[in-house]
Design a protein around this motif. Structure first.
Motif, PDB file in Angstrom:
ATOM      1  N   GLU A  81      43.056  57.090  52.717  1.00  9.98           N
ATOM      2  CA  GLU A  81      42.837  56.393  51.429  1.00  9.98           C
ATOM      3  C   GLU A  81      42.826  57.177  50.286  1.00  9.98           C
ATOM      4  N   ILE A  82      43.204  56.669  49.181  1.00  7.22           N
ATOM      5  CA  ILE A  82      43.185  57.559  47.860  1.00  7.22           C
ATOM      6  C   ILE A  82      42.912  56.371  47.027  1.00  7.22           C
ATOM      7  N   SER A  83      41.994  56.457  45.954  1.00  3.90           N
ATOM      8  CA  SER A  83      41.777  55.642  45.000  1.00  3.90           C
ATOM      9  C   SER A  83      41.806  56.386  43.448  1.00  3.90           C
ATOM     10  N   ILE A  84      42.282  55.687  42.533  1.00 10.67           N
ATOM     11  CA  ILE A  84      42.546  56.399  41.144  1.00 10.67           C
ATOM     12  C   ILE A  84      42.079  55.306  40.058  1.00 10.67           C
ATOM     13  N   ASP A  85      41.275  55.731  39.254  1.00 10.38           N
ATOM     14  CA  ASP A  85      40.539  54.745  38.001  1.00 10.38           C
ATOM     15  C   ASP A  85      41.340  55.027  37.166  1.00 10.38           C
ATOM     16  N   TYR A  86      42.244  54.069  36.463  1.00 13.99           N
ATOM     17  CA  TYR A  86      43.226  54.236  35.408  1.00 13.99           C
ATOM     18  C   TYR A  86      42.476  53.268  33.972  1.00 13.99           C
ATOM     19  N   SER A  87      41.301  52.933  34.277  1.00  5.59           N
ATOM     20  CA  SER A  87      40.601  52.224  33.272  1.00  5.59           C
ATOM     21  C   SER A  87      41.033  52.679  31.631  1.00  5.59           C
ATOM     22  N   TYR A 166      47.908  49.269  52.835  1.00  3.54           N
ATOM     23  CA  TYR A 166      47.665  48.327  51.906  1.00  3.54           C
ATOM     24  C   TYR A 166      47.088  48.769  50.432  1.00  3.54           C
ATOM     25  N   PHE A 167      47.732  48.270  49.328  1.00  2.81           N
ATOM     26  CA  PHE A 167      47.543  48.333  48.110  1.00  2.81           C
ATOM     27  C   PHE A 167      46.624  47.421  47.549  1.00  2.81           C
ATOM     28  N   TYR A 168      45.382  47.934  47.082  1.00  2.00           N
ATOM     29  CA  TYR A 168      44.276  46.900  46.547  1.00  2.00           C
ATOM     30  C   TYR A 168      44.334  47.374  44.885  1.00  2.00           C
ATOM     31  N   TYR A 169      43.690  46.392  44.188  1.00  2.00           N
ATOM     32  CA  TYR A 169      42.955  46.918  42.754  1.00  2.00           C
ATOM     33  C   TYR A 169      41.535  46.706  43.031  1.00  2.00           C
ATOM     34  N   ARG A 170      40.678  47.575  42.459  1.00  2.00           N
ATOM     35  CA  ARG A 170      39.413  47.442  42.546  1.00  2.00           C
ATOM     36  C   ARG A 170      38.711  47.025  41.155  1.00  2.00           C
ATOM     37  N   LEU A 171      37.761  46.477  40.911  1.00  2.00           N
ATOM     38  CA  LEU A 171      37.147  45.964  39.703  1.00  2.00           C
ATOM     39  C   LEU A 171      35.685  46.410  39.853  1.00  2.00           C
ATOM     40  N   GLY A 315      31.825  38.198  46.172  1.00  2.00           N
ATOM     41  CA  GLY A 315      30.249  38.198  46.420  1.00  2.00           C
ATOM     42  C   GLY A 315      29.448  39.065  45.539  1.00  2.00           C
ATOM     43  N   LEU A 316      30.240  40.072  45.178  1.00  2.00           N
ATOM     44  CA  LEU A 316      29.451  41.449  44.543  1.00  2.00           C
ATOM     45  C   LEU A 316      30.162  41.920  43.386  1.00  2.00           C
ATOM     46  N   PRO A 317      29.477  42.229  42.258  1.00  2.00           N
ATOM     47  CA  PRO A 317      29.940  42.584  41.000  1.00  2.00           C
ATOM     48  C   PRO A 317      31.373  43.632  41.215  1.00  2.00           C
ATOM     49  N   THR A 318      31.396  44.677  42.411  1.00  2.00           N
ATOM     50  CA  THR A 318      32.495  45.543  42.389  1.00  2.00           C
ATOM     51  C   THR A 318      33.149  44.922  43.635  1.00  2.00           C
ATOM     52  N   PHE A 319      34.389  44.766  43.672  1.00  2.00           N
ATOM     53  CA  PHE A 319      35.204  44.272  44.815  1.00  2.00           C
ATOM     54  C   PHE A 319      36.633  45.134  44.722  1.00  2.00           C
ATOM     55  N   SER A 320      37.326  44.695  45.915  1.00  2.00           N
ATOM     56  CA  SER A 320      38.559  45.130  45.869  1.00  2.00           C
ATOM     57  C   SER A 320      39.455  43.791  46.406  1.00  2.00           C
ATOM     58  N   GLU A 347      36.270  45.852  27.643  1.00  2.00           N
ATOM     59  CA  GLU A 347      35.590  44.762  26.540  1.00  2.00           C
ATOM     60  C   GLU A 347      34.145  44.567  27.368  1.00  2.00           C
ATOM     61  N   TYR A 348      34.038  44.362  28.359  1.00  2.00           N
ATOM     62  CA  TYR A 348      32.555  44.217  29.400  1.00  2.00           C
ATOM     63  C   TYR A 348      32.190  45.321  30.103  1.00  2.00           C
ATOM     64  N   GLY A 349      32.598  46.516  29.816  1.00  2.00           N
ATOM     65  CA  GLY A 349      32.089  47.781  30.681  1.00  2.00           C
ATOM     66  C   GLY A 349      32.424  47.926  31.690  1.00  2.00           C
ATOM     67  N   GLY A 350      33.526  47.546  32.323  1.00  2.00           N
ATOM     68  CA  GLY A 350      33.941  47.494  33.635  1.00  2.00           C
ATOM     69  C   GLY A 350      35.012  48.671  33.915  1.00  2.00           C
ATOM     70  N   THR A 351      35.457  48.740  35.024  1.00  2.00           N
ATOM     71  CA  THR A 351      36.567  49.676  35.327  1.00  2.00           C
ATOM     72  C   THR A 351      37.400  49.087  36.332  1.00  2.00           C
TER      73      THR A 351
END
Length: 425
Positions: A81-87, A166-171, A315-320, A347-351
């Protein structure tokens, strides 16, 4: 003075006999029926915990749970797995063609031992950005209404990733589980029914139910209505392109089909609205449909699996959520990925992040369940060993439960109930 013969005293037994008063109504009794169930006389198992029964249970749980936890951890570690935050790509990344390393806090990668041919600088993702030209700033061939930018990520796949990939987006910090948000949709409208404007206006879609169509000044329902549909994630992802090889750049083809559950697909039907005249797009869809829906440009929710995935609320504020996938192996090498960024999380302090991952029969990378099993199994073995040593070194004298007073027929009730017969003075 004695009672006169032949006369019934009002308190006598005969006077209470209902046969003596056939015309009188029998009073209703609130007493439960005299059955074992109603009178709580059913037999029940009352276990008495002794070392002979408890110690084997502790060791059995430990012996069963620990190997299961080890297997789950092994399966989790097998996931690449590799994940990159591009916020913050829009503000922190340099303008293309210049690139810069992504901050170390913004990416993670798991490739087991990895490939030693890749140096540390190669493993670290890089990014750049640029504003889209007017020709590029389109959505499905139609000019987009708002300013957008393109984020270009470069990353390294250290080992070949076995398909499916699999290619996900995570918020993060996005509360799809908020009650008002979670109920803000109309299931009949999503199912294809042409729900009237008045029905939508009074439905759970509030506060995004209806609005005046600027084209003709008529009040119409949103399609689809509600907060959940309005906030759909709309960043677009290209195919990862393998670069830096001897050959020309080779795209790794991925698809956004077959990413939704079959049970979710069944909830959507072909709309019976005349989408060009009966409804209007939600506010956040105006960039994609600046002129409203037309006869040749409208959303097809039956085929839009990305929308269906979004509408399965987390169900949770962090999800993929799954964006696309491929059944082919992903070769090792350097890759480049273009992301057109529409979805604003600052705008709402997320990533927001991308996650490229393989899977196992147990799912994706998640060591928590394996750790929990190992910890529970270990605790049970330790406690079992501790209790066993205590029992062998300093055993506690046990009474014979067959002498408990409630097991003796005709035992008298009283404060001595429940005391072992051998313990009475």
């Amino acid at each position: 003075m004695a009672d006169t013969p032949g006369l019934n005293h009002p308190d006598s037994i005969d006077s209470q006999d209902p046969n003596q008063h056939p015309d009188e109504k029998k009073p209703k009794s609130r007493r439960p029926a005299n059955t074992a169930f109603r009178q709580q006389r059913l037999k029940a198992w009352q276990p008495i915990l002794t070392p002979k029964t408890v110690l084997p249970l502790f060791f059995a749980i430990g012996i069963i749970f620990a190997p299961i936890g080890g297997g789950l951890l092994y399966a989790s570690r097998a996931v690449q797995e590799i994940s990159i935050d591009y916020s913050h790509c829009q503000t922190d990344a340099p303008i293309s063609p210049e690139t810069a390393a992504v901050p170390s806090s913004a990416y993670e990668h798991y490739f087991g031992k990895g490939n030693t041919t890749w140096g540390e600088d190669d493993r670290r993702p890089r990014w750049s950005r640029r504003n889209l030209t007017e020709e590029e700033k389109t959505f499905d061939g139609v000019p987009f209404k708002y300013d957008v930018y393109l984020c270009q990520l470069e990353f390294t796949i250290e080992n070949e990733m076995k398909g499916p990939v699999y290619f996900y987006y995570r918020l993060t910090n996005f509360y799809q589980n908020h009650r008002r948000y979670a109920k803000s949709f109309n299931i009949d409208q999503l199912g294809g029914k042409a729900v009237s404007e008045s029905s939508v206006h009074s439905s759970d879609c509030t506060p995004l139910t209806t609005a005046v169509d600027p084209r003709d000044g008529v009040k119409k329902p949103y399609y689809p209505c509600g907060l959940a549909a309005n906030s759909v994630f709309n960043d677009t992802f290209g195919n990862p392109v393998r670069v830096g090889a001897a050959n020309d750049p080779v795209p790794y083809l991925m698809s956004n089909k077959s990413i939704a559950w079959n049970s979710d697909k069944e909830l959507y039907g072909k709309s019976k609205y005349n989408l060009a005249t009966d409804v209007i797009p939600p506010p956040n869809w105006e960039g994609r449909y600046p002129n409203g829906y037309t006869a040749d440009r409208y959303p097809d929710l039956v085929e839009d699996e990305s929308f269906q995935v979004w509408m399965r609320l987390a169900g949770l504020p962090t999800f993929s959520k799954l964006a696309q996938k491929s059944n082919d192996n992903m070769p090792e090498g350097k890759y480049q990925l273009n992301i057109t960024s529409f979805f604003n999380v600052t705008e709402y302090g997320g990533t927001k992040s991308i996650v490229i991952s393989t899977g196992t029969v147990m799912g994706g990378r998640n060591p928590f369940l394996g750790i929990a099993y190992v910890v529970v199994g270990g605790i049970c073995v330790v406690l079992g060993a501790l209790f066993l040593v205590t029992h062998l070194v300093k055993p506690r004298k046990l009474g014979d439960h067959t002498y408990l007073s409630w097991n003796n027929v005709g035992a008298h009730s009283g404060p001595s109930d429940g005391v072992l017969a051998g313990d009475r003075p």
